[in-house]
Write a protein that holds these residues in place. Structure first.
Motif, mmCIF file in Angstrom:
data_model
loop_
_atom_site.group_PDB
_atom_site.id
_atom_site.type_symbol
_atom_site.label_atom_id
_atom_site.label_comp_id
_atom_site.label_asym_id
_atom_site.label_seq_id
_atom_site.Cartn_x
_atom_site.Cartn_y
_atom_site.Cartn_z
ATOM 1 N N UNK C 36 0.843 -1.201 0.000
ATOM 2 C CA UNK C 36 0.000 0.000 0.000
ATOM 3 C C UNK C 36 0.878 1.250 0.000
ATOM 4 N N UNK C 37 0.406 2.266 -0.688
ATOM 5 C CA UNK C 37 1.087 3.559 -0.654
ATOM 6 C C UNK C 37 0.429 4.378 0.449
ATOM 7 N N UNK C 38 1.129 4.504 1.562
ATOM 8 C CA UNK C 38 0.543 5.162 2.738
ATOM 9 C C UNK C 38 0.925 6.632 2.746
ATOM 10 N N UNK C 39 0.018 7.476 2.253
ATOM 11 C CA UNK C 39 0.360 8.900 2.228
ATOM 12 C C UNK C 39 -0.033 9.583 3.527
ATOM 13 N N UNK C 40 -0.550 8.799 4.492
ATOM 14 C CA UNK C 40 -1.023 9.397 5.736
ATOM 15 C C UNK C 40 0.090 9.565 6.768
ATOM 16 N N UNK C 41 1.321 9.156 6.441
ATOM 17 C CA UNK C 41 2.400 9.216 7.426
ATOM 18 C C UNK C 41 2.503 10.605 8.060
#
Lengths: 520, 362, 296
Positions: C36-41
Motif C-alpha cells: 500500500x502507498x501510505x500517504x497518511x504518514x
C-alpha cells in the motif's frame, strides 16, 4: 484414505452468463491417479475448484467418506486433506522456497519469530521424503517453472493433503520436467495419495492416469479405466463428433501473393528473466492468408501479441506493415492503413467496461466520429449498429459493457474489428474465447470471409483446434523461437503440433520427426 | 483512481453528507458553551445574513473553478495534490501582472492577469505531468512536493521582495482598484467572479462530455490500456490534464484576488486546494454537480466562520469536516447497505438454454 | 572552530534530525511491504507530536508522552485503515483525510486545552542524554555519536526492531506475503485485509513515536511541525528499495541535507522559507533521479 464423490454439481457464472457446470458428477477412488479430461472450457477447472473450496457450487453435494460437506474456503478443504495446485502458481516472491512450502504453519521460536533453521530443515525433510530434488533455500522468484510447481505440491503435502488436484500440470513444463513430474506422481500414488490431474492432452493422460473422467460443455460424459479406452476413442469423446466445417468453406488461393506484414529477425530480450522471450522471429503474412501461431503458455505467444500491439519494442529486428515501419498507434480497422486487433485480454485491453458499446466502437476512430472536435452521433450510431450486427451482439449501443456477458463482449470486439471494410491486417488472439457454439461458427465463418476479401490474418491461439480449423499455414513457437512452419492440410494433426509445441519435432512443411512420441 | 462502483455510489454520497453534518454538530457540541446558540450560528446565520450569504457564494467561485481542475485531473486518472501551491502561485502571478499594468484598462488587466495565473498554475501541474511521463515519478507525490516548495517560495516573495512597504500585513501591494471585479452584494465580497466560475463550469462540462479531447481524456482515465489499444497517445494525457488542472487552480487563485481580496495576503488561500478536492469528490467529477457540491461545502465553511468569529478556529472546524468527507466519500461498501444479489442468480438460473461458454474455466 | 568541528556538529545534528525520519520510514515500511502507498504518514506524525506533547505536559512523564503519541496515532491509523479496507474506500483520499484531520483536530484541541492555536511551549522534562556521561562530549566522535538525547537512541533500537519484525517475524512474513501475493495468503486460509490493517496500525505506532520525537525534545508543540517529513520518509523507502538498511541510509542522507541547510542558514543568512523548502526539493530531486521505473 478417503473416498470423495461430487454429485450433481451446478455452477453458473453471472458475469459471463454461462453455465460452467451442469449436473456434473465425479467419483475419486483412493490411491489412484485420476484424470479429468476435456476441451478448453469444458468445466474441468471449475469442478475441481469447487472440490478444493475455491468456488462454491450453486447446487449439488460434495461427499467425503460418504458425509456431505460444505467448503467455504480452500482452508476448509485443506482440513479434509484436499488441496489444489493451480495452473497459475501462487508462489510468493520475496520468500524462500522453504518459507513458501511451510507458509501458514512455519516453525517458530519465542515471541512469534521465524525459526529460520527449522523452516529450512523441515522443508528439506519434506522434499526429501517425497523424492523431490529442490533447493529449498532459493528465493521463490529465482525458481524455474518446474521448481515452482514442486513447491506448490510440497505445500500441499506438508499440510498432509492426501487428495492432490493438479490443474494442467504439464502445460508449462519442458519434456524433462514432465518426465520427473510423472515419476514423482507415481511415487506419491505408491505412498497412498489420491491424485487428480486436469488435462486436455490425451497422450499424457494415457501414460499416467488410472482412471479418467471425460467432461464436455459442463457435463460429465463418463468415467473409464484408462486401460479400457483407446486414445482414439478418448480423443473422439473429448472433441465430440462435430465435423470441421473448414473442409466446406476452404478454398485454395494462389500462393505468393504479396506480403502485408513482415517480421524480420525480431528478438525481445527481457532483462529480468535473463532469457529471450522472442528469439529471431522472421515471419511474413501475405494477403488472403491466415497464419495460425500456437504455443504452450510462456513460450512467446503473449510477447508476439504485445509486439504487434506496440507494447513491446523489439530489441533486434524490425516489423513492417504494407512496406512501412509498423505503426506505433493503431488506426481503426475500417480506415485505410488500419489494423484489426482482437486482444487476448478482452476486458483490460479490448474494451472499456465503464463505457457504452457505442463509445467502445467510436473510441477507435476519433477522426471520423469527431469531425470538428465534436461527436457526430448519427455517424457513430451507424458504425455501432454495423459492428453489432456482424456477430449479433445482444445489446443496445448505449448499454454499458459491464452489463454484457463475457461472450457478448467478445462478440462486440470481434464485430468491431471484423466489420466492413475489413483491415489489410488482422491480429486475432484467442478469438473463440467465451463464445458459444453457434457464435463460434459464425465467427470462424466471418474470419474466413475476411480472409477471402484479401486480408492478411495472424491468428494467435493456444487452442489447437482453432488453429487447425482456420489456418492456411501454422507456425509453432517453442521457447520464443519458431519451432516450425507447416502448411495446414490433412497430414497435420493435433499430435504433431503438440509435439512441436513441446520442442520435440522441427518441421518445415514435412511431417514431424517423432510425431507419435507423446501419443503412444 | 477514483473508482466508481455503480451500486453504492449514491448511498455513499448521502452517507458522507450526513456524516459531515453530524460531525459538524458534534464539534459544536464539544467546543462551544451553548449548543443551541452555536447551532443557530452555524446552520441558520450563513443564510439569514446578507453579508455571510454573499461571502458564502463568493467562496463558491474558487471552489468551482479549482474543483473543475481536480475533475479534469481525476477524470484522466491523474492525482493532483498540488492545488494549494498552484492556487497560491497563480494568485502571485495575477497580482504582479496587475500591479505592473496599473495604467491599462481593466479588461486588459484581467486578460493578462488571468492568463498569467493560468500559466503559473499550469506550469506547476505540467511539471508533475512531465515527471510522470518522462521519469515515471508518481504525480501524487511530486505534485504535493512541488506545491510545498512553491507555497514557501511565494511566502518568501510576499514577505520579501514584493511586500507592500506601507502595510502592516504580510501582503503585497493592492491591485489597481479599477481592476477589481464588480461587487454584487456589498458589503460582502461577492463579485461577478461567480459568473465567470459558472461559465467555466459549463464550458468544462461541455469539453469533457462532448468534445473529442474530453472523450479521449476520459477514456485514458477509465482504461489506459484500452485507450492505447484504440490508438490514443496516452502519454499525452498524463501531461495535458495536469496542465489544465494546474491552470484552473491558478485561475481560481486569481478569482479570489480580483473578486475578494484585492491583494495577496500571506496564507490567504491556505486550504482551498484541499477543499477543491473535497468538492470535486462530492460532485463525482461531474462538472455540473460542482455547483451544489460547492454550495454545500461553502455553507459548512460559512457556518463554521460564523460560529467561530471569536475563537478564530473556523479553518480547523472546516478541516475536520473535510476529513470526515474524505474518509467516506469514496467508500464503495457501506456496512449499513447490504446488496441482495443471490435472488438475481436464482432468476437467471431458471432461464436455462444458454450453452456453455469456453470462457471461465482454464 | 576548525572545519572538523563544524563537520562534526553537522553530523551530530544530522543524527538528531534523522530520528523522526527513521521512525516514520520504519512505520511506512510495513504498509509499503503490505503493498500500500501510505500517504497518511504526515498526518500520523503530527497526531503523535501533539498527543505525545499533551500527555507529557499533563503527566510530566516523557515515557507516558511517547506512549500516548504512539497510541493516538495508532488510533487514527486504525480509522484510516478501516475506511480503506472495510469500506473499500480509495486509499489516497482516506490518506488525505488523515492528513487533513490531524492539523485540524490538534489545533482545535490545542485551543481548548492550551488556549492557543499556535505554538505551545510548556515546561516538560528534558529527555536525558544517557551516553554523554560515559563517553564524554569532548572528542568529536563523542559529540557525533554519544551526545544525543534518549529518543535518538530509542529510534535506533526501534528501527532495528522494525527491521527484525519485518524480516524475521511471523507477522512480518505474512505482511510481506500479502504485499507480494495477496491471493496466496488468502489461499493459505488467512485474511489479507487483516494483515494490511495490521501494517497500517504498525505504521501509525511508529509514526506516533516519530511525532513525539519532534515535540518532546523541543518542549513545545508547533502547528504543522512534521513539515513534510512523512512524505520524505515515503520517498526514503522508495530510494531504499523497501530494504531496512538502505532506507535508513536514505533517511540519513535526507537528514544530512536538513542539518546542512540549517547550518547554511546560520552561515549565509538564507531566508527561512528556502531552508524549509530544501527537504521538499531534495526529496523531489531524489525521487526524480532515483526511483524512476522502480515503482510498478
Amino acid at each position: 484414505m478417503k473416498s470423495v464423490e461430487l454429485e450433481d454439481i451446478d455452477k453458473y457464472f453471472p458475469s459471463s452468463g454461462t453455465w460452467a457446470l451442469i449436473q456434473a458428477r465425479l467419483v475419486l477412488i483412493p490411491g489412484q491417479i485420476h484424470a479429468v479430461v476435456g476441451e478448453n472450457g469444458a468445466g474441468k477447472t471449475t469442478l475441481m475448484k469447487i472440490l478444493a473450496g475455491h468456488e462454491r457450487p450453486d447446487s449439488g453435494r460434495i461427499l467425503v467418506q460418504g458425509n456431505a460437506v460444505k467448503f467455504n474456503s480452500p482452508a476448509d478443504a485443506a482440513r479434509l486433506g484436499i488441496g489444489m495446485v493451480h495452473q497459475h502458481f501462487m508462489t510468493i516472491p520475496g520468500l524462500s522456497a522453504a518459507q513458501n512450502i511451510l507458509f501458514g504453519s512455519e516453525p517458530r521460536t519465542a515471541f512469534g519469530f521465524l525459526d529460520k533453521k527449522g523452516i529450512l530443515c523441515t522443508a528439506a525433510d519434506c522434499a526429501a521424503r517425497y523424492g523431490f530434488s529442490i533447493d529449498v533455500t532459493k528465493k521463490a522468484e529465482s525458481l524455474s517453472v518446474g521448481e515452482q510447481q514442486q513447491v506448490e505440491i510440497l505445500r500441499l503435502l506438508y499440510k498432509n493433503c492426501d487428495i492432490l488436484i493438479l490443474d494442467e500440470p504439464t502445460s508449462v513444463l519442458t519434456d524433462q520436467e514432465i518426465h520427473s513430474l510423472f515419476s514423482v506422481l507415481r511415487q506419491l500414488k505408491a505412498s497412498g495419495k489420491t491424485i487428480v490431474i486436469i488435462s486436455h492432452k490425451v497422450g499424457e493422460i494415457k501414460k499416467i492416469a488410472d482412471r479418467l473422467s471425460v467432461m464436455k460443455d459442463g457435463r460429465c460424459l463418463g468415467e473409464f479405466r484408462a486401460s479400457d479406452i483407446s486414445s482414439h476413442a478418448l480423443s473422439d469423446l473429448i472433441m465430440g463428433d462435430y465435423e470441421s466445417p473448414r473442409k466446406k468453406i476452404k478454398t485454395t488461393f494462389p500462393r505468393q501473393s504479396y506480403p502485408i506484414l513482415e517480421i524480420k529477425n525480431v528478438s525481445i530480450h527481457r532483462q529480468k528473466r535473463k532469457s529471450n522471450t522472442l528469439r529471431d522471429i522472421t515471419l511474413s503474412v501475405n494477403e488472403k492468408e491466415i497464419i495460425g501461431v500456437c504455443a504452450l503458455a510462456n513460450n512467446g505467444l503473449k510477447e508476439l501479441e504485445d509486439l504487434l500491439a506496440g507494447r513491446l519494442k523489439p530489441d533486434k529486428g524490425s516489423v513492417a506493415y504494407l512496406g512501412n515501419p509498423y505503426p506505433k498507434l493503431r488506426k481503426a480497422p475500417w480506415l485505410p492503413g488500419g489494423i484489426a486487433y482482437v486482444p487476448s485480454d478482452r476486458i483490460g485491453r479490448g474494451s472499456c467496461t465503464d463505457r457504452s458499446v457505442a463509445e467502445n466502437i467510436v473510441a477507435l476512430d476519433r477522426d471520423s466520429f469527431f469531425p470538428h472536435g465534436l461527436l457526430d452521433s448519427a455517424k457513430a450510431q451507424a458504425r455501432t449498429l454495423k459492428a453489432i450486427q456482424v456477430l449479433g451482439v445482444k445489446a443496445r449501443p448505449e448499454s454499458k459493457i459491464r452489463q454484457l456477458s463475457g461472450g457478448n463482449i467478445q462478440k462486440m470486439i470481434l464485430g468491431r474489428e471484423l466489420s466492413e471494410p475489413p483491415a489489410n491486417f488482422c491480429l486475432l488472439c484467442e478469438p473463440g474465447w467465451g463464445l458459444d457454439y453457434a457464435s463460434l461458427r459464425r465467427t470462424y465463418k466471418r474470419i474466413l470471409e475476411v480472409r477471402n476479401k484479401g486480408s492478411a490474418i495472424l491468428l494467435l491461439s493456444s487452442d489447437i483446434d482453432e488453429i487447425l480449423e482456420l489456418s492456411d499455414r501454422i507456425v509453432v513457437l517453442h521457447e520464443g523461437m519458431i519451432a516450425g512452419i507447416v502448411t495446414n492440410g490433412p497430414g497435420i494433426t493435433k499430435a504433431k503440433l503438440g509435439a512441436m509445441m513441446m520442442g520435440l519435432g522441427r518441421s518445415d512443411g514435412e511431417p514431424c520427426a517423432q510425431p507419435e512420441k507423446l501419443n503412444d | 483512481m477514483i473508482k466508481k462502483e455503480s451500486g453504492d455510489k449514491g448511498k455513499s454520497l448521502i452517507f458522507t453528507l450526513l456524516a459531515a453534518l453530524i460531525s459538524s454538530c458534534l464539534l459544536l457540541l464539544f467546543f462551544s458553551e451553548s449548543f443551541f446558540d452555536s447551532f443557530v450560528l452555524f446552520f441558520i446565520n450563513p443564510l439569514a445574513n446578507r453579508y455571510y450569504l454573499g461571502n458564502m457564494i463568493a467562496f463558491m467561485a474558487p471552489l468551482i473553478v479549482a474543483g473543475l481542475g481536480i475533475s479534469f485531473a481525476f477524470e484522466s486518472h491523474n492525482f493532483n495534490l498540488g492545488g494549494e501551491g498552484q492556487i497560491y502561485a497563480g494568485s502571485l502571478a495575477a497580482v504582479l501582472v496587475a500591479i505592473a499594468m496599473k495604467e491599462q484598462s481593466a479588461a486588459l488587466i484581467w486578460l493578462a492577469s488571468f492568463t498569467a495565473a493560468a500559466a503559473a498554475g499550469g506550469a506547476l501541474g505540467a511539471l508533475s505531468g512531465f515527471l510522470k511521463r518522462r521519469l515515471a515519478v508518481d504525480e501524487l507525490i511530486s505534485s504535493f512536493l512541488v506545491s510545498s516548495i512553491v507555497v514557501l517560495v511565494v511566502d518568501f516573495c510576499i514577505t520579501g521582495p514584493f511586500q507592500d512597504p506601507l502595510s502592516n500585513f504580510q501582503a503585497t501591494r493592492a491591485i489597481p482598484p479599477a481592476a477589481a471585479l464588480p461587487k454584487i452584494l456589498p458589503p460582502s465580497s461577492l463579485s461577478t467572479g461567480i459568473f465567470a466560475a459558472l461559465l467555466a463550469m459549463v464550458l468544462g462540462k461541455f469539453i469533457l462530455a462532448r468534445t473529442r479531447f474530453g472523450f479521449e481524456l476520459r477514456l485514458c482515465g477509465a482504461n489506459k490500456d484500452f485507450a492505447r489499444y484504440a490508438g490514443i497517445d496516452e502519454g499525452l494525457y498524463a501531461l495535458v490534464p495536469m496542465l489544465i488542472s494546474g491552470a484552473l487552480h491558478g485561475v481560481a487563485g486569481a478569482l479570489m484576488i480580483f473578486g475578494s481580496y484585492g491583494r495577496l495576503l500571506r496564507g490567504f488561500s491556505s486550504g482551498v486546494g484541499w477543499s477543491a478536492i473535497a468538492v470535486a469528490l462530492i460532485a463525482r467529477n461531474n462538472p455540473l454537480a460542482l455547483l451544489p457540491a460547492a454550495a454545500f461545502y461553502a455553507y459548512l465553511d460559512a457556518g463554521s466562520k460564523s460560529v467561530m468569529m471569536g475563537a478564530g478556529a473556523s479553518q480547523e472546524i472546516v478541516g475536520s469536516i473535510q476529513a470526515v468527507i474524505f474518509l467516506f466519500i469514496t467508500a464503495t461498501r457501506l456496512p449499513f447497505f447490504k446488496a441482495q444479489t443471490s435472488f438475481l442468480r436464482t432468476m437467471l438460473k431458471s432461464k436455462t438454454g444458454t450453452k456453455k461458454s469456453r470462457w471461465r474455466s482454464q | 572552530m576548525t572545519w572538523l568541528d563544524t563537520a562534526g556538529d553537522i553530523l551530530a545534528s544530522a543524527l538528531e534530525a534523522m530520528t523522526p525520519l527513521l521512525l516514520a520510514a520504519a512505520g511506512g515500511l510495513f504498509t509499503e511491504l503490505a503493498g500500500m502507498l501510505n500517504i497518511a504518514l504526515e498526518g500520523l506524525m503530527l497526531t503523535g507530536a501533539f498527543f505525545g506533547f499533551a500527555a507529557a505536559a499533563a503527566s510530566g512523564s516523557l515515557i507516558l508522552g511517547v506512549l500516548a503519541g504512539a497510541l493516538a496515532s495508532s488510533a487514527v491509523a486504525w480509522a484510516y485503515g478501516s475506511a480503506t479496507l472495510r469500506l473499500k474506500a480509495n486509499a489516497f483520499i482516506t490518506g488525505l483525510a488523515a492528513n487533513i484531520f490531524a492539523p485540524s483536530i490538534t489545533a482545535i484541541l490545542s485551543a481548548v486545552w492550551f488556549g492557543t492555536r499556535s505554538v505551545v511551549a510548556l515546561d516538560i522534562p528534558e529527555p536525558a542524554r544517557p551516553l554523554q556521561a560515559f563517553f564524554g562530549s569532548t572528542s568529536i566522535l563523542g559529540r557525533i555519536f554519544f551526545s544525543h538525547h534518549s529518543l535518538v537512541y530509542l529510534s535506533w533500537v526501534l528501527a532495528a526492531g522494525a527491521a527484525l519484525l519485518s524480516n524475521r517475524s511471523i507477522l512480518g512474513t505474512r505482511i510481506r506475503a500479502t504485499g507480494a501475493r495477496a491471493e496466496a495468503v488468502a489461499a493459505a486460509g488467512f485474511k489479507p485485509d487483516s494483515y494490511k490493517l495490521a501494517a497500517i496500525i504498525l505504521s501509525g505506532f511508529f509514526c506516533g513515536i516519530a511525532g513525539a520525537s519532534l515535540s518532546l525534545p523541543l518542549g513545545a508543540y508547533v502547528p504543522a511541525m512534521s513539515s513534510g517529513r512523512g512524505w520524505i520518509a515515503l520517498v526514503a523507502i522508495y530510494l531504499g528499495n523497501r530494504r531496512p538498511g538502505r532506507t535508513a541510509l536514505a533517511c540519513f542522507i535526507f537528514a544530512l541535507a536538513e542539518s546542512f541547510s540549517n547550518f547554511a542558514q546560520g552561515q549565509f543568512g538564507i531566508p527561512s522559507e528556502f531552508i524549509l523548502a530544501i527537504p521538499f526539493a531534495a526529496t523531489l530531486i531524489a525521487l526524480s533521479l532515483g526511483t524512476s521505473a522502480k515503482r510498478v
